[in-house]
Design a protein around this motif. Structure first.
Motif, PDB file in Angstrom:
ATOM      1  N   VAL A  98       0.860  -1.189   0.000  1.00 46.70           N
ATOM      2  CA  VAL A  98       0.000   0.000   0.000  1.00 46.70           C
ATOM      3  C   VAL A  98       0.890   1.230   0.000  1.00 46.70           C
ATOM      4  CG1 VAL A  98      -1.807   1.272   1.207  1.00 46.70           C
ATOM      5  CG2 VAL A  98      -1.823  -1.225   1.233  1.00 46.70           C
ATOM      6  N   SER A  99       0.612   2.143  -0.900  1.00 49.33           N
ATOM      7  CA  SER A  99       1.382   3.384  -1.004  1.00 49.33           C
ATOM      8  C   SER A  99       0.440   4.575  -0.964  1.00 49.33           C
ATOM      9  CB  SER A  99       2.205   3.405  -2.291  1.00 49.33           C
ATOM     10  OG  SER A  99       1.364   3.307  -3.425  1.00 49.33           O
ATOM     11  N   GLY A 100       0.948   5.691  -0.442  1.00 48.78           N
ATOM     12  CA  GLY A 100       0.171   6.926  -0.355  1.00 48.78           C
ATOM     13  C   GLY A 100       0.940   8.078  -0.958  1.00 48.78           C
ATOM     14  N   PRO A 101       0.523   9.308  -0.671  1.00 46.23           N
ATOM     15  CA  PRO A 101       1.215  10.483  -1.216  1.00 46.23           C
ATOM     16  C   PRO A 101       2.642  10.563  -0.695  1.00 46.23           C
ATOM     17  CG  PRO A 101      -0.418  11.132   0.412  1.00 46.23           C
ATOM     18  CD  PRO A 101      -0.647   9.683   0.154  1.00 46.23           C
ATOM     19  N   SER A 102       3.482  11.194  -1.494  1.00 44.71           N
ATOM     20  CA  SER A 102       4.902  11.288  -1.131  1.00 44.71           C
ATOM     21  C   SER A 102       5.153  12.344  -0.060  1.00 44.71           C
ATOM     22  CB  SER A 102       5.738  11.611  -2.372  1.00 44.71           C
ATOM     23  OG  SER A 102       5.284  12.812  -2.991  1.00 44.71           O
ATOM     24  N   ASP A 103       4.290  13.354   0.041  1.00 50.40           N
ATOM     25  CA  ASP A 103       4.456  14.419   1.033  1.00 50.40           C
ATOM     26  C   ASP A 103       3.307  14.389   2.029  1.00 50.40           C
ATOM     27  OD1 ASP A 103       6.734  15.354  -0.294  1.00 50.40           O
ATOM     28  OD2 ASP A 103       5.519  16.573  -1.661  1.00 50.40           O
TER      29      ASP A 103
ATOM     30  N   GLU B 258      -2.269  18.107   5.050  1.00 55.79           N
ATOM     31  CA  GLU B 258      -2.989  18.651   6.194  1.00 55.79           C
ATOM     32  C   GLU B 258      -4.428  18.144   6.211  1.00 55.79           C
ATOM     33  OE1 GLU B 258      -2.696  22.853   6.319  1.00 55.79           O
ATOM     34  OE2 GLU B 258      -0.511  22.872   6.506  1.00 55.79           O
ATOM     35  N   PRO B 259      -5.085  18.187   7.365  1.00 54.51           N
ATOM     36  CA  PRO B 259      -6.484  17.736   7.451  1.00 54.51           C
ATOM     37  C   PRO B 259      -7.378  18.517   6.502  1.00 54.51           C
ATOM     38  CG  PRO B 259      -5.535  17.975   9.642  1.00 54.51           C
ATOM     39  CD  PRO B 259      -4.532  18.541   8.690  1.00 54.51           C
ATOM     40  N   GLY B 260      -8.402  17.828   5.993  1.00 52.38           N
ATOM     41  CA  GLY B 260      -9.325  18.434   5.050  1.00 52.38           C
ATOM     42  C   GLY B 260      -9.001  18.147   3.604  1.00 52.38           C
ATOM     43  N   LYS B 261      -7.800  17.652   3.319  1.00 51.92           N
ATOM     44  CA  LYS B 261      -7.407  17.339   1.950  1.00 51.92           C
ATOM     45  C   LYS B 261      -7.796  15.889   1.625  1.00 51.92           C
ATOM     46  CE  LYS B 261      -5.387  21.313   1.309  1.00 51.92           C
ATOM     47  NZ  LYS B 261      -3.929  21.385   1.171  1.00 51.92           N
ATOM     48  N   THR B 262      -8.105  15.642   0.334  1.00 50.57           N
ATOM     49  CA  THR B 262      -8.447  14.305  -0.158  1.00 50.57           C
ATOM     50  C   THR B 262      -7.238  13.713  -0.863  1.00 50.57           C
ATOM     51  OG1 THR B 262     -10.771  14.892  -0.398  1.00 50.57           O
ATOM     52  CG2 THR B 262      -9.987  12.974  -1.628  1.00 50.57           C
ATOM     53  N   VAL B 263      -6.837  12.506  -0.451  1.00 49.28           N
ATOM     54  CA  VAL B 263      -5.647  11.856  -1.005  1.00 49.28           C
ATOM     55  C   VAL B 263      -6.017  10.452  -1.474  1.00 49.28           C
ATOM     56  CG1 VAL B 263      -4.014  13.191   0.373  1.00 49.28           C
ATOM     57  CG2 VAL B 263      -4.977  11.093   1.290  1.00 49.28           C
ATOM     58  N   SER B 264      -5.166   9.900  -2.351  1.00 47.69           N
ATOM     59  CA  SER B 264      -5.391   8.564  -2.910  1.00 47.69           C
ATOM     60  C   SER B 264      -4.356   7.588  -2.371  1.00 47.69           C
ATOM     61  CB  SER B 264      -5.315   8.611  -4.438  1.00 47.69           C
ATOM     62  OG  SER B 264      -6.324   9.440  -4.972  1.00 47.69           O
ATOM     63  N   PHE B 265      -4.795   6.358  -2.164  1.00 47.68           N
ATOM     64  CA  PHE B 265      -3.936   5.270  -1.722  1.00 47.68           C
ATOM     65  C   PHE B 265      -4.092   4.111  -2.706  1.00 47.68           C
ATOM     66  CE2 PHE B 265      -5.026   7.755   1.948  1.00 47.68           C
ATOM     67  CZ  PHE B 265      -3.829   7.892   2.633  1.00 47.68           C
ATOM     68  N   THR B 266      -2.972   3.410  -2.982  1.00 47.86           N
ATOM     69  CA  THR B 266      -2.960   2.345  -3.987  1.00 47.86           C
ATOM     70  C   THR B 266      -2.454   1.058  -3.361  1.00 47.86           C
ATOM     71  OG1 THR B 266      -2.548   3.952  -5.739  1.00 47.86           O
ATOM     72  CG2 THR B 266      -2.091   1.649  -6.243  1.00 47.86           C
ATOM     73  N   CYS B 267      -3.168  -0.039  -3.656  1.00 53.39           N
ATOM     74  CA  CYS B 267      -2.792  -1.381  -3.199  1.00 53.39           C
ATOM     75  C   CYS B 267      -2.426  -2.206  -4.425  1.00 53.39           C
ATOM     76  CB  CYS B 267      -3.951  -2.015  -2.436  1.00 53.39           C
ATOM     77  SG  CYS B 267      -3.635  -3.712  -1.888  1.00 53.39           S
ATOM     78  N   LYS B 268      -1.254  -2.868  -4.383  1.00 50.76           N
ATOM     79  CA  LYS B 268      -0.777  -3.657  -5.523  1.00 50.76           C
ATOM     80  C   LYS B 268      -0.413  -5.066  -5.083  1.00 50.76           C
ATOM     81  CE  LYS B 268       1.039   0.179  -8.292  1.00 50.76           C
ATOM     82  NZ  LYS B 268       2.231   0.717  -8.997  1.00 50.76           N
ATOM     83  N   SER B 269      -0.674  -6.005  -6.009  1.00 50.69           N
ATOM     84  CA  SER B 269      -0.283  -7.396  -5.819  1.00 50.69           C
ATOM     85  C   SER B 269      -0.100  -8.005  -7.204  1.00 50.69           C
ATOM     86  CB  SER B 269      -1.348  -8.159  -5.020  1.00 50.69           C
ATOM     87  OG  SER B 269      -0.968  -9.512  -4.846  1.00 50.69           O
TER      88      SER B 269
ATOM     89  N   THR C 299      -6.561  -0.490   5.517  1.00 54.19           N
ATOM     90  CA  THR C 299      -6.177  -1.883   5.293  1.00 54.19           C
ATOM     91  C   THR C 299      -6.652  -2.321   3.919  1.00 54.19           C
ATOM     92  OG1 THR C 299      -6.339  -2.378   7.661  1.00 54.19           O
ATOM     93  CG2 THR C 299      -6.344  -4.249   6.151  1.00 54.19           C
ATOM     94  N   CYS C 300      -5.717  -2.917   3.133  1.00 56.36           N
ATOM     95  CA  CYS C 300      -6.043  -3.511   1.841  1.00 56.36           C
ATOM     96  C   CYS C 300      -6.119  -5.022   2.040  1.00 56.36           C
ATOM     97  CB  CYS C 300      -4.985  -3.147   0.801  1.00 56.36           C
ATOM     98  SG  CYS C 300      -5.201  -3.970  -0.784  1.00 56.36           S
ATOM     99  N   GLN C 301      -7.254  -5.612   1.680  1.00 60.20           N
ATOM    100  CA  GLN C 301      -7.500  -7.029   1.907  1.00 60.20           C
ATOM    101  C   GLN C 301      -7.731  -7.724   0.558  1.00 60.20           C
ATOM    102  OE1 GLN C 301      -9.715  -8.459   5.611  1.00 60.20           O
ATOM    103  NE2 GLN C 301     -11.267  -8.674   4.054  1.00 60.20           N
ATOM    104  N   VAL C 302      -6.890  -8.741   0.247  1.00 60.88           N
ATOM    105  CA  VAL C 302      -6.908  -9.408  -1.055  1.00 60.88           C
ATOM    106  C   VAL C 302      -7.368 -10.853  -0.876  1.00 60.88           C
ATOM    107  CG1 VAL C 302      -5.517 -10.117  -3.031  1.00 60.88           C
ATOM    108  CG2 VAL C 302      -5.061  -7.928  -1.907  1.00 60.88           C
ATOM    109  N   ARG C 303      -8.321 -11.278  -1.727  1.00 57.86           N
ATOM    110  CA  ARG C 303      -8.810 -12.652  -1.721  1.00 57.86           C
ATOM    111  C   ARG C 303      -8.612 -13.282  -3.098  1.00 57.86           C
ATOM    112  NH1 ARG C 303     -12.545 -10.171   1.798  1.00 57.86           N
ATOM    113  NH2 ARG C 303     -12.814 -11.290   3.775  1.00 57.86           N
ATOM    114  N   HIS C 304      -8.199 -14.616  -3.072  1.00 55.23           N
ATOM    115  CA  HIS C 304      -7.939 -15.350  -4.321  1.00 55.23           C
ATOM    116  C   HIS C 304      -8.229 -16.824  -4.073  1.00 55.23           C
ATOM    117  CE1 HIS C 304      -5.383 -16.954  -7.678  1.00 55.23           C
ATOM    118  NE2 HIS C 304      -5.974 -15.939  -8.296  1.00 55.23           N
ATOM    119  N   THR C 305      -8.489 -17.566  -5.170  1.00 58.05           N
ATOM    120  CA  THR C 305      -8.825 -18.987  -5.027  1.00 58.05           C
ATOM    121  C   THR C 305      -7.678 -19.796  -4.428  1.00 58.05           C
ATOM    122  OG1 THR C 305      -8.121 -19.340  -7.313  1.00 58.05           O
ATOM    123  CG2 THR C 305     -10.458 -18.913  -6.934  1.00 58.05           C
TER     124      THR C 305
END
Length: 525
Positions: free
Chosen positions: A176-181, A184-195, A250-256
């Motif tokens: 899981v990765s987030g913004p590099s910097d 402050e509160p009130g801002k909207t940010v993106s988080f990415t989960c990779k597998s 939390t990023c939760q991954v499910r697979h067969t």
């Protein structure tokens, strides 16, 4: 063997017969010696009694490959089964992946470096193999093949039906990765989960914040570099709050291929920055030569690294190192920095500033002014003191102005009332008190108290006439005494007027039937 019988073979047969003759019996060979032309026929008879090498073995040889399909998870060990019956032509048994020109040898008993290893070593019937650490690219169809030796090398003799191997790959541990910097509160940010590295491509991803599911985009699944695996990327957006210091995503991954989901958490404190609030309480005036302490409160900030600098009239003061902050129950930090100054006259009006730098951001500051009072007095020219005094002065001035206006209004009303009284055509008449030395007037039930007085300017004697109306409270009075020539009277206030000075009763004045008023005339002689 087809193609002719070798002489040693026939010689061996003859020797065996001769050996039997040496045992005391009549040797058939001795009987045959005179009949040499019959030798080839004898060899053919003997050969017909002995089967050809491998004839029965080839007729009964069987190769059995029982597995039609095998599913294995990458990283595990694959077992492929193959058995053969006894005998068979000379030649090896091999395992091949694929069929045709593009096949690949997986097991060869002459090649020790092959990936496949025998399950049972040195067995002539069990040729099952093991492939350890299976990779996704190991997926395919495997064949167990029996070869025989030929003039030009090993020739295909028999093969199994093939086993389809399906390799299922577990997804890698998610990241899981987030913004590099920091944000402050009130801002909207993106988080990415990779597998990545999983097979088949079906995969699901769920995001949670503090164990509560939140909405996210569908995962983006793309083929991997080997074309046997897939990669996944999932994104979620979150609006940060001041209270998210202790929160986590939390990023939760499910697979067969998984018996339990794979999870990776991300603490929001890694990218959250809460700026501090700088507060300095203003001080009132202080006595001369007193020691004054200025306190600077740095409140509610995160992370906990700040630098506090004190300035006096813009010049940095030497106050030592910044004290350590204390952590609150919400994960934020507070800090108090104090500087002490002696209140001398030279410092009167000095401005002391607390400057705070947090996480390399623009400095925040708060200032206050030192006011030094005269010796023994606490009064000062502080703007706070002057402000209070000015308020008091204004309030007193307003009150005094209102009182003055009220006094002026009252005086004016009195003046107006007096003016109206002097210009009124009516006058109040009061009955005088009876004197013992004067002739009393007969009591009159209709005692007059008010009258309208008209004074004419004729200079002749007029006898006094009093007209009394039985139904009126007003009287007509004629005066016998003429006023002085310089008197120009038209109305007068009469007090203590006797309606009659003579002992006799005056004649009644004529009275109009429609008026309740009497007229009083005083004529000059």
């Amino acid at each position: 063997m087809p193609g002719g019988l070798s002489p040693p073979f026939c010689s061996s047969v003859v020797l065996v017969v001769d050996a039997a003759a040496g045992a005391g019996r009549k040797s058939p060979a001795m009987e045959l010696l005179p009949r040499r032309p019959a030798w080839p026929l004898t060899c053919l008879v003997l050969l017909s009694l002995r089967p050809w090498p491998g004839a029965d073995a080839q007729a009964g040889f069987q190769l059995h490959q029982p597995q039609k399909e095998v599913s294995v998870i990458a990283g595990e060990t694959l077992t492929l089964s193959c058995t053969v019956t006894e005998g068979g032509p000379l030649g090896p048994v091999k395992w091949l992946k694929g069929w045709g020109s593009g096949n690949q040898t997986i097991y060869d008993q002459k090649d020790l470096s092959s990936r496949g290893k025998r399950v049972v070593d040195y067995s002539s019937t069990d040729f099952s193999i093991l492939i350890s650490d299976v990779r996704p690219e190991d997926a395919g169809t495997y064949y167990c093949v029996k070869f025989r030796k030929g003039p030009t090398g090993d020739e295909l003799y028999q093969r199994g039906n093939g086993t389809v191997v399906v390799v299922q790959a577990r997804p890698s541990n998610p990241t899981v990765s987030g913004p590099s910097d920091r944000v402050e509160p009130g801002k909207t940010v993106s988080f990415t989960c990779k597998s990545g590295g999983f097979f088949p491509s079906n995969i699901s991803v769920e995001w949670l914040k503090d164990r509560i599911p939140i909405r996210s985009q569908l995962p983006n699944v793309t083929p991997g570099p080997s074309n046997f695996t897939y990669n996944m990327s999932s994104t979620v957006t979150v609006t940060l709050q001041k209270d998210d210091i202790r929160s986590e995503l939390t990023c939760q991954v499910r697979h067969t291929t998984l018996t339990a989901p794979l999870m990776r958490s991300y603490h929001l404190s890694q990218i959250l920055r809460v700026p501090p609030k700088v507060v300095m309480e203003p001080l009132g005036p202080v006595g001369l030569n007193e020691t004054v302490s200025f306190s600077c409160d740095v409140q509610g900030f995160y992370p906990g690294s700040v630098t506090v600098t004190w300035l006096e009239n813009g010049q940095e003061m030497n106050t030592g190192s910044t004290p350590l902050p204390t952590e609150t129950s919400k994960g934020l930090f507070d800090l108090r920095s104090t500087v002490s100054v002696q209140a001398v006259l030279e410092k009167n009006g000095s401005v002391f500033t607390c400057r705070v730098v947090h996480e390399g951001q623009d400095p925040l500051s708060s200032s206050t002014t030192l006011w030094v009072a005269a010796s023994g007095q606490k009064e000062s020219n502080s703007p706070y003191t002057n402000g209070n005094s000015l308020f008091i002065y204004v309030a007193v001035g307003v009150v005094c102005t209102v009182l003055a206006l009220l006094v002026i209004a009252i005086l004016y009303l009195i003046r107006v009332k007096q003016s109206k009284g002097k210009s009124s055509p009516s006058a109040r008449l009061h009955e005088p008190e009876k004197s013992s030395g004067t002739t009393t007037q007969d009591s009159d039930p209709n005692n007059m108290t008010y009258a309208d007085l008209n004074f004419t300017k004729e200079k002749k004697n007029v006898q006094r006439v009093i007209e009394v109306s039985q139904q009126s409270e007003y009287a007509c009075i004629q005066g016998s005494q003429a006023p002085a020539s310089n008197d120009n009277l038209t109305y007068a206030d009469l007090d203590m007027v006797h309606l009659s000075k003579a002992p006799r009763r005056p004649a009644p004045c004529p009275e109009e039937t429609t008026s309740e008023y009497a007229s009083v005339q005083i004529q000059r002689q």
